[in-house]
Scaffold this motif. Structure first.
Motif, mmCIF file in Angstrom:
data_model
loop_
_atom_site.group_PDB
_atom_site.id
_atom_site.type_symbol
_atom_site.label_atom_id
_atom_site.label_comp_id
_atom_site.label_asym_id
_atom_site.label_seq_id
_atom_site.Cartn_x
_atom_site.Cartn_y
_atom_site.Cartn_z
ATOM 1 N N GLU A 279 0.823 -1.211 0.000
ATOM 2 C CA GLU A 279 0.000 0.000 0.000
ATOM 3 C C GLU A 279 0.854 1.257 0.000
ATOM 4 O O GLU A 279 0.320 2.369 -0.052
ATOM 5 C CB GLU A 279 -0.911 0.079 1.244
ATOM 6 N N CYS A 280 2.148 1.107 0.087
ATOM 7 C CA CYS A 280 3.017 2.294 0.108
ATOM 8 C C CYS A 280 3.064 2.924 -1.277
ATOM 9 O O CYS A 280 3.249 2.237 -2.287
ATOM 10 C CB CYS A 280 4.421 1.880 0.561
ATOM 11 N N GLN A 281 2.902 4.224 -1.295
ATOM 12 C CA GLN A 281 2.964 4.937 -2.587
ATOM 13 C C GLN A 281 4.433 5.069 -3.008
ATOM 14 O O GLN A 281 5.262 5.522 -2.230
ATOM 15 C CB GLN A 281 2.349 6.324 -2.414
ATOM 16 N N MET A 282 4.729 4.654 -4.238
ATOM 17 C CA MET A 282 6.107 4.708 -4.727
ATOM 18 C C MET A 282 6.212 5.820 -5.772
ATOM 19 O O MET A 282 5.451 5.830 -6.743
ATOM 20 C CB MET A 282 6.514 3.397 -5.422
ATOM 21 N N LEU A 283 7.167 6.699 -5.584
ATOM 22 C CA LEU A 283 7.331 7.827 -6.507
ATOM 23 C C LEU A 283 8.782 7.872 -6.953
ATOM 24 O O LEU A 283 9.686 7.791 -6.129
ATOM 25 C CB LEU A 283 6.972 9.135 -5.798
ATOM 26 N N LEU A 284 8.988 7.987 -8.242
ATOM 27 C CA LEU A 284 10.365 8.033 -8.738
ATOM 28 C C LEU A 284 10.543 9.224 -9.665
ATOM 29 O O LEU A 284 9.713 9.485 -10.534
ATOM 30 C CB LEU A 284 10.702 6.730 -9.463
ATOM 31 N N PHE A 285 11.653 9.936 -9.471
ATOM 32 C CA PHE A 285 11.907 11.143 -10.269
ATOM 33 C C PHE A 285 13.269 11.065 -10.936
ATOM 34 O O PHE A 285 14.226 10.555 -10.361
ATOM 35 C CB PHE A 285 11.839 12.389 -9.375
ATOM 36 N N SER A 286 13.318 11.597 -12.142
ATOM 37 C CA SER A 286 14.581 11.575 -12.859
ATOM 38 C C SER A 286 14.611 12.745 -13.837
ATOM 39 O O SER A 286 13.581 13.140 -14.380
ATOM 40 C CB SER A 286 14.699 10.249 -13.619
ATOM 41 N N ALA A 287 15.818 13.273 -14.059
ATOM 42 C CA ALA A 287 15.931 14.377 -15.014
ATOM 43 C C ALA A 287 16.053 13.840 -16.438
ATOM 44 O O ALA A 287 15.630 14.477 -17.389
ATOM 45 C CB ALA A 287 17.137 15.243 -14.671
ATOM 46 N N THR A 288 16.621 12.642 -16.559
ATOM 47 C CA THR A 288 16.762 12.053 -17.893
ATOM 48 C C THR A 288 16.170 10.652 -17.858
ATOM 49 O O THR A 288 15.918 10.108 -16.784
ATOM 50 C CB THR A 288 18.247 11.939 -18.295
ATOM 51 N N PHE A 289 15.970 10.099 -19.025
ATOM 52 C CA PHE A 289 15.324 8.790 -19.047
ATOM 53 C C PHE A 289 15.902 7.855 -20.094
ATOM 54 O O PHE A 289 15.254 7.530 -21.069
ATOM 55 C CB PHE A 289 13.819 8.956 -19.266
ATOM 56 N N GLU A 290 17.126 7.423 -19.871
ATOM 57 C CA GLU A 290 17.689 6.424 -20.768
ATOM 58 C C GLU A 290 17.029 5.091 -20.417
ATOM 59 O O GLU A 290 16.368 4.974 -19.405
ATOM 60 C CB GLU A 290 19.200 6.260 -20.561
ATOM 61 N N ASP A 291 17.313 4.111 -21.242
ATOM 62 C CA ASP A 291 16.748 2.769 -21.035
ATOM 63 C C ASP A 291 17.037 2.216 -19.651
ATOM 64 O O ASP A 291 16.182 1.617 -19.014
ATOM 65 C CB ASP A 291 17.354 1.797 -22.056
ATOM 66 N N SER A 292 18.293 2.443 -19.216
ATOM 67 C CA SER A 292 18.696 1.879 -17.931
ATOM 68 C C SER A 292 17.864 2.475 -16.791
ATOM 69 O O SER A 292 17.504 1.782 -15.842
ATOM 70 C CB SER A 292 20.178 2.140 -17.688
ATOM 71 N N VAL A 293 17.546 3.753 -16.905
ATOM 72 C CA VAL A 293 16.744 4.400 -15.852
ATOM 73 C C VAL A 293 15.339 3.800 -15.876
ATOM 74 O O VAL A 293 14.736 3.502 -14.842
ATOM 75 C CB VAL A 293 16.647 5.925 -16.067
ATOM 76 N N TRP A 294 14.856 3.625 -17.082
ATOM 77 C CA TRP A 294 13.505 3.102 -17.249
ATOM 78 C C TRP A 294 13.383 1.701 -16.652
ATOM 79 O O TRP A 294 12.440 1.391 -15.926
ATOM 80 C CB TRP A 294 13.166 3.114 -18.749
ATOM 81 N N LYS A 295 14.385 0.862 -16.936
ATOM 82 C CA LYS A 295 14.368 -0.522 -16.423
ATOM 83 C C LYS A 295 14.362 -0.508 -14.895
ATOM 84 O O LYS A 295 13.635 -1.260 -14.252
ATOM 85 C CB LYS A 295 15.604 -1.277 -16.923
ATOM 86 N N PHE A 296 15.180 0.352 -14.350
ATOM 87 C CA PHE A 296 15.261 0.472 -12.895
ATOM 88 C C PHE A 296 13.915 0.959 -12.345
ATOM 89 O O PHE A 296 13.377 0.390 -11.382
ATOM 90 C CB PHE A 296 16.389 1.446 -12.547
#
Ligand SMILES: Nc1ncnc2c1ncn2[C@@H]1O[C@H](COP(=O)(O)OP(=O)(O)OP(=O)(O)O)[C@@H](O)[C@H]1O
Length: 491
Positions: A279-296
């Protein structure tokens, strides 16, 4: 160099942090150099001050911090936010005012006190999503999870800080919101925003889970919000049991792109996330979005809503580009002086390849009576931020820098860019992306600009040709001995 200066910088940061007031209980420890920086001396450095190995990760964190420090107001963009909802049938809310969010008065007051009049583009969509009541499924309630990407300065931090402060129940004396950042300094910066925004909400307390902030095993945190780095947060949640992860209702992973560039952080973040309840809300922020960031991101944020705000594209369309032929750096300097003698230059940025050339050039220009600022690799992030700030305010008219120092920095008002050395990658080829970033303009700031490239060898001519070819734009030759010709370029 770095260890001392970083330590000094940290001392400075800590002394400010100590004076933050009621919100800080577990303030950062004194005299403890940030662990990730302490290793800096071991990174191999080449002559020009650029690191060879491991440079990228250090640089990314430093660059992020620098951006945070110099963005004292929102970065505007004309691009539209792209929203991908987890449930496409649910209505898409966006807000144009903070009132619509029905925030607690104390929080609204904090927001206005920070000078925010209305939500930024990313906040318009992200805030209603983050503040929404959990959705109820037969199997239990599910929060609105979010992955958000937008360039630095667009209001991401302010958005998740507001979300954390809104979700907290101050009558409960345990950790409820957990935020992880890639470095000690980035955690401190975010902590400052929490403190500022929560200024009128003193019941909410904040703890820093950063190395050196020693707490006894089993001691229970009373603070509702915890900001820290992955290693320490993991220790506090598992080994030391200072935080009960099962009671966390909001988890924020900030600067995901920087996070995954640091070895170990990715695993630690995933291990923390695995301890949290569904039930914990998960929030992720990033300045760029390469594939590796997306996978993570997909691994740590289940069933996400996704918000993306494209960076504004730079173009060379409104830039006049020239090159000057010289035989060595002294001649380049003379050419530069001739340009200065012939046209009025409000503010210029001059890029050199090595720290040594930058230092030499700054000294020569100063001798000529110019008021020059120098950005150099051995400076701390704080020193660099201060120099950029002064330059932006127009206190200095010339900024001499190396690429490593100025990467990712936008100084929009500069109308003249001199490539004293052309940008190249580690193989000696043209670095087109850097060239575009140095001299390009976004459509919005479509002011006319002037770029002059100094050529002193076959190799640099070759780089210039590669750049011309890449952008399919001819770069004209300029004779800097001919004053009339130089005058023409400014028209
Ligand atoms: N709605 C708003 N109105 C006015 N200013 C704002 C608003 N939201 C944020 N800001 C200010 O704009 C600047 C950038 O915001 P913020 O730090 O939240 O952006 P960011 O996307 O998280 O960038 P970074 O990752 O570099 O911190 C800050 O100085 C912040 O105080």
């Amino acid at each position: 160099m770095a260890t001392d200066s970083w330590a000094l910088a940290v001392d400075k940061q800590e002394s400010t942090t100590d004076s933050f007031g009621s919100l800080v209980i577990r303030s950062p420890p004194r005299g403890d150099a940030p662990p990730n920086k302490a290793k800096k001396g071991t990174t191999k450095q080449v002559e020009d001050g650029t690191n060879v190995e491991g440079e990228e990760k250090e640089d990314k964190a430093a660059q992020s911090l620098l951006n945070k420090m110099i963005h004292t107001s929102l970065v505007n963009t004309t691009n539209q936010v792209e929203v991908l909802q987890r449930d496409p049938n649910s209505p898409l809310y966006s807000v144009k005012t903070f009132e619509e969010l029905r925030l607690k008065d104390k929080l609204l007051k904090g927001v206005y006190d920070m000078g925010f009049n209305r939500p930024s583009k990313i906040q318009e969509n992200a805030l209603p999503m983050m503040l929404a009541e959990p959705v109820y499924y037969p199997s239990g309630s599910r929060p609105q999870n979010l992955i958000a990407q937008s360039q630095s300065g667009t209001g991401k931090t302010a958005a998740f800080v507001l979300a954390m402060l809104s979700h907290v129940d101050p009558t409960n004396k345990w950790a409820q919101c957990l935020c992880i950042a890639p470095t000690y300094e980035l955690a401190l910066q975010t902590g400052k925003v929490i403190e500022q925004m929560g200024k009128f909400y003193p019941e909410v307390k904040l703890a820093y889970a950063i190395r050196g902030n020693k707490l006894d095993r089993g001691a229970k945190l009373q603070e509702q919000i915890v900001i820290g780095t992955p290693g320490t947060v993991l220790d506090w949640c598992s080994k030391l049991k200072i935080i009960n992860p099962k009671k966390i209702s909001v988890f924020v992973l900030d600067e995901a792109d920087v996070m995954i560039a640091t070895q170990g952080h990715q695993d630690q973040s995933i291990r923390i996330q695995r301890m949290l309840p569904k039930e914990c809300q998960m929030l992720l922020f990033s300045a760029t979005f390469e594939d590796s960031v997306w996978k993570f991101a997909e691994r740590v944020v289940p069933d996400p809503n996704i918000i993306k705000l494209k960076r504004e594209e730079e173009t060379l369309d409104t830039i006049k580009q020239y090159y000057v032929l010289c035989s060595d750096k002294e001649e380049k300097f003379t050419a530069l002086c001739n340009i200065y003698g012939a046209i009025t230059i409000a503010q210029a940025m001059i890029f050199c390849h090595t720290r040594r050339t930058a230092g030499w050039l700054a000294a020569e220009l100063t001798k000529e009576g110019h008021v020059v600022a120098l950005l150099s690799g051995e400076m701390t992030v704080e020193q660099r931020a201060a120099i950029i700030e002064r330059f932006r305010e127009g206190k200095e008219k010339v900024l001499v820098t190396t690429n490593v120092c100025s990467r990712g920095i936008d100084v929009e008002q500069v109308s003249v860019v001199i490539n004293f050395d052309l940008p190249m990658d580690k193989y000696g080829n043209a670095d087109n992306e850097t060239y575009l970033h140095r001299i390009g303009r976004t459509g919005r700031f479509g002011k006319r600009g002037l770029a002059v490239n100094m050529i002193d060898s076959k190799h640099s001519m070759n780089i210039l040709n590669q750049i011309e070819e890449h952008f399919n734009k001819k770069i004209n030759k300029l004779d800097t001995d001919d004053l009339d010709e130089i005058e023409k370029i400014s028209n």
